[in-house]
Motif scaffolding. Sequence first.
Motif, PDB file in Angstrom:
ATOM      1  N   THR A 108       0.144  19.310   8.826  1.00  0.00           N
ATOM      2  CA  THR A 108       1.480  18.744   9.017  1.00  0.00           C
ATOM      3  C   THR A 108       1.576  17.950  10.312  1.00  0.00           C
ATOM      4  OG1 THR A 108       2.106  20.843   9.990  1.00  0.00           O
ATOM      5  CG2 THR A 108       2.767  20.464   7.716  1.00  0.00           C
ATOM      6  N   LYS A 109       0.658  18.264  11.248  1.00  0.00           N
ATOM      7  CA  LYS A 109       0.720  17.588  12.538  1.00  0.00           C
ATOM      8  C   LYS A 109       0.581  16.082  12.384  1.00  0.00           C
ATOM      9  CE  LYS A 109      -1.401  17.680  17.077  1.00  0.00           C
ATOM     10  NZ  LYS A 109      -2.416  18.305  17.920  1.00  0.00           N
ATOM     11  N   TYR A 110      -0.223  15.651  11.432  1.00  0.00           N
ATOM     12  CA  TYR A 110      -0.501  14.221  11.307  1.00  0.00           C
ATOM     13  C   TYR A 110       0.322  13.560  10.215  1.00  0.00           C
ATOM     14  CZ  TYR A 110      -4.051  15.389  14.544  1.00  0.00           C
ATOM     15  OH  TYR A 110      -4.669  15.831  15.671  1.00  0.00           O
ATOM     16  N   GLN A 111       1.263  14.322   9.682  1.00  0.00           N
ATOM     17  CA  GLN A 111       2.168  13.680   8.728  1.00  0.00           C
ATOM     18  C   GLN A 111       3.317  13.044   9.477  1.00  0.00           C
ATOM     19  OE1 GLN A 111       3.202  16.587   5.844  1.00  0.00           O
ATOM     20  NE2 GLN A 111       1.188  16.519   4.876  1.00  0.00           N
ATOM     21  N   LEU A 112       3.997  12.122   8.784  1.00  0.00           N
ATOM     22  CA  LEU A 112       5.122  11.468   9.429  1.00  0.00           C
ATOM     23  C   LEU A 112       6.252  12.464   9.643  1.00  0.00           C
ATOM     24  CD1 LEU A 112       5.169   8.183   7.387  1.00  0.00           C
ATOM     25  CD2 LEU A 112       4.403   8.492   9.728  1.00  0.00           C
ATOM     26  N   PHE A 113       7.041  12.224  10.652  1.00  0.00           N
ATOM     27  CA  PHE A 113       8.164  13.105  10.955  1.00  0.00           C
ATOM     28  C   PHE A 113       9.334  12.778  10.040  1.00  0.00           C
ATOM     29  CE2 PHE A 113      12.095  13.711  13.516  1.00  0.00           C
ATOM     30  CZ  PHE A 113      12.116  15.090  13.419  1.00  0.00           C
TER      31      PHE A 113
ATOM     32  N   ARG B 239       8.766  17.939   4.286  1.00  0.00           N
ATOM     33  CA  ARG B 239       7.412  17.509   3.969  1.00  0.00           C
ATOM     34  C   ARG B 239       7.419  15.996   3.744  1.00  0.00           C
ATOM     35  NH1 ARG B 239       6.041  21.593   0.177  1.00  0.00           N
ATOM     36  NH2 ARG B 239       6.260  22.968   1.967  1.00  0.00           N
TER      37      ARG B 239
ATOM     38  N   GLU C 289      -6.663  15.499   6.429  1.00  0.00           N
ATOM     39  CA  GLU C 289      -5.551  14.541   6.455  1.00  0.00           C
ATOM     40  C   GLU C 289      -4.349  14.972   5.623  1.00  0.00           C
ATOM     41  OE1 GLU C 289      -5.759  10.490   5.716  1.00  0.00           O
ATOM     42  OE2 GLU C 289      -7.260  10.066   7.251  1.00  0.00           O
TER      43      GLU C 289
ATOM     44  N   VAL D  36      -7.870   9.620  20.846  1.00  0.00           N
ATOM     45  CA  VAL D  36      -6.775   9.986  19.966  1.00  0.00           C
ATOM     46  C   VAL D  36      -7.208  11.192  19.173  1.00  0.00           C
ATOM     47  CG1 VAL D  36      -5.423   9.209  18.014  1.00  0.00           C
ATOM     48  CG2 VAL D  36      -6.029   7.604  19.795  1.00  0.00           C
ATOM     49  N   SER D  37      -6.355  12.203  19.130  1.00  0.00           N
ATOM     50  CA  SER D  37      -6.748  13.388  18.375  1.00  0.00           C
ATOM     51  C   SER D  37      -6.747  13.053  16.901  1.00  0.00           C
ATOM     52  CB  SER D  37      -5.796  14.537  18.665  1.00  0.00           C
ATOM     53  OG  SER D  37      -4.504  14.187  18.257  1.00  0.00           O
TER      54      SER D  37
END
Lengths: 323, 146, 643
Positions: free
Chosen positions: C577-582, C587, C573, C567-568
């Motif tokens: 933004t890639k690992y934030q919730l959609f 934001r 953290e 898992v990437s």
Amino acid sequence: MTVFLTGLQYLGYILIFPGFLFCFFCGLLLTGIDRKLVARMQKRVGPPLLQPFYDFFKLCGKETIVPAAASRTTFLVAPLVGFAALVVVQLFIPICGFSAFTGMADIIVILYLLLIPALAAILGASASGSPYAGVGLSREMVTVIACELPLVLVLLAVAKAVGSALGTGLCFSVSEIARYQVENGSLITRPSMIPAALAFALIIPGETGSHPFDTAEAETEICEGMHAEYSGAPLAIFKLTHAVKLLTVTSLFVALFLGGIGTGIAAVDGVIVFALCVIVTALFVSFVHAVTARLKIEQVFKYYWTVVSGLALVSLVLAWYGL
Amino acid sequence: MFKKLIEESTAKSPWLFHINSGSCNGCDIELVAVLTPRYDVERLGFKLAGSPRQADIVVVTGPVTRQSLDRVLSAISQVPEPRCIVTMGSCPQSGNVFKGSYSVCAPLSKYVHVDVDIAGCAPKPEAIIDGLVKATEILKEKRGQM
Amino acid sequence: MNLTNMMDYHHYPIYAVMVLFLGAFLVAAGGARHSKNPDNPAGARAWIALCATGLSLLFLVLLVKPVMLGGETIAYWMGMRGIAGGYAIGIALEVDALSLFFALLIATAVFVSAIYSIRYMVHDECVPQYYVLYCLLAGGVLGLVLSGDVFNMFVMVEILTFAAVALTAFRTKVYGALEAAFKYLVVGCMGSTAILTGVILLYAQYHTLNLAQLASLIPGSMNDATKLAFAFLYIGFSTKAFIVPFHPLAADAHGAAPASISVLISGVLTKSGIYAIIRLTWFLFQTMELGSMQFMLVFVGSASMFVCVTMALAQHDFKRLLAYHSISQIGYVLTAVGLSSALGVSAGLYHAMNHTLFKGLLFLAAGAVLHETGTTDLGRLGGLSKKMPHTTVLFLIGAFSISGIPPFNGFASKWMIYQATYQRAVETNNIGFLLATVIALVTSTLTLASFVKVTQSVFFGQLPAEYENVKEVPFGMRLAMGILAALCVLTGLFPNTVTSVLTEPAARAVASVGEYISAMGFKSALPTPELSFAHVGVWAPIKWLLLLCIALLALTIASLAGKYDRVSAPQEEKTDTKYQLFYGGERSVYSQVGGGDLFWGFKHNWRHYFDFMHNLHSGVVNDYALWAVIALALAIVYMMIAL
């Protein structure tokens, strides 16, 4: 030596037929057929028959992203547990007269075992922390509640009908029901079971989250709902679970109502059962999908607890008076 | 063998995520037209995904207004690799008639690598399909390099 | 008396009760001052309470062999007085398999909760007094189920009500604690008074208080006064079991009491009420052959099941929600017992046991959340699984158990209940039992929904910023939860062992009233019936688990080979933004889907029902007292007509 061979045989059941390999191929193929049929009904060319396989392998090759807000372990383990539990359910569903494992679970147990994949999806969604997933899981749970009442009534009606025919009063065992049908013909030929069969058929799209009951994964309003944060291999497993669930529920329908049509040779019966599954899918999943638009969640609930439950109840009353 | 299978599948099952960055809706309607029975891109495996996490191809329409820039970039960043970014219509490539406006940030390629540009205002469905098929080839290539 | 005589197992029941009262006395003798150790303010007094509960459990476990497996009924006269002139003089203890079954449940819950209390009760005032009341409560309940004397049952009811009310009000600073205690006191006293009235009516007619003797005298000589006594006793013990219409009390009491006490109120007090109702209907008045009695218990049970599960769905407080679920589960027990079939009684007792285990576990988990975060409001919590992973796993085991998910214990017993109800429906051709089956099946799913809500809004979902620094609870508390979780899994995986060792002997004891009477030295012509516990369905949890393990193993190997776990990982953290919730590109912000908003689709269709229920449960003690009076009146009328 014999112990070893028996072990190997059971391992074969789990891994090949009617376990993993069978579930994988037939489940995805059934979904492919469903997609093609829907497309044809809508006058489209539609995706190739093997499209679900492409989707599955493509997703396997994608990057898996775990959001920082998610509970990592639950997020990753949930799809695996759900899929494994579903495959085990498939092992208990008899294929005409053939059951891989008997004496382990009756229809009430199967009813609850079928909850485990849904529960795994719900927990995985919950663990992702996404509000879209939150809305999705709430809708999924309501759909499960909605399907539960008619499903319970259908199963009780079947148990009563077969039980009184066998003289035991009640029959909960799926393999008994399958054997009864091999000897006396399909249950659907009995007048009391026709409403139940219809009710069960209407439950199939709800259980599998197909149109018009796909509120839980409504991609246009809540961003795929429960799977909003899933990507890569875990999503592939979820899509696979989804496909296999279609197979499991339709083959349960076939086992309960269309049993007894078979030759006694396991491999041939497998083909026949799969063909029956395709017919059931075409009628009650693809056709319904093609002609309806998505319902709101409270309409789903109302529909199942009134129309479908009513049908099932008619059947139960008829079975009660021995028709 | 599996690597090859996955590579082939990647080209055959591209899922789209559509971002409107202030478009006039002309391109958006054309994109929907591509999914209708007449053109039916589902025959090539295309499907609209609801979440960027499930997408392979991001289709951006509109002139990337200042309001939407951050949102477009963060949504693009949430798409897992391998991914392909397609701009659709003239707006995201040049700004089109909005070029020079204080509130427009086009072209998109200033901020992120764009793989395919589909020109037109709005592009014809045939052009869109052509562009998307090009994107699938790039996708397959990217998968091969992973 | 010499030592060997003292260690005769016939003395164990009284030891088991006395050791708890002795513990209460010793703790009280230790004074009220807090010790210096901040991790255990009661010091040695906590250990005394723990030892007392442990010893009590030990005595009862030692009785399993003669009573459960040997089938002996221990009749024990205190002070060696016995029967004089054909009447029972003196205080008797009578322990058959049924009494022992409930006693074991109670002692287990009490012991585990005592382990939990040590680390749990550290922030409170007056902790030593807590242990005094704790031992009194435990002793009261244990005395109630072991007593062979109806007046003693009343005395024990008084002791336990006194202790339970005091413990409900223990955290006086908690909003609503005093109010809850007051409600409990008022309605509880009405219940106790009803019991006393019933006892008086019986004594006036039969001149004895001994259960066995009453059981030999009453059937056959039923008159209006006996029926009146029955109605009074039934309603009195209903208030102790919190079954409909006394369920609102449970919600208030559980919500306000410390979690370790909620375990006792839910897992133990309700069981004592159920025990007493079984004793009344099967033994004292022997009315379970009557269709009207079966109807009453199944009706009240099904009503409790359904009303309380829907009430639970509407709750937004963790502990109040659990409280309503407890009554819902008690409804299952009552329904199963009311079926009056061997399988039904066995299934009901099995479920009673499971309820003690999983509800204890859930309350302890709720207590752990309260201990760390200071709140049980479902709307304010979320995402705790990252901070309290062990508690989450333990909670999930409890939640799966109560929701009847295979292979946990709740499923095993509910599955037996479904069969028993449906079997009775088919046997008697009675549509009412069929309805009970359907209600039981649907209630189970609604329970699952309600626990999905708790899981989503407490343990998963998003973590509010104020709980960033929450830690896992201390080992002592996790140990207590772990014991219960292990028992939940074990009793679910080995249903046949549990039924053959515990519930079937108890169900046999329920059916053999004659033995109960004659063990005490009275004459009885009642035969011991042959019972059949045959199941209709099949369920082999171990084999299923084996299959699941093989399937899961195969799947895990396949997915590890396919690098499923690669898992990437985010570099940074907070900012990537890639690992934030959609959020549709926005934001990430805190936006938890709260418990109250879940299941809108369900509640919308039932809005009239929920509005009605909401208005009905006014929370005013006067109303609840009125309910009690109406229930009593209805019970009296029903008994007069039906018996």
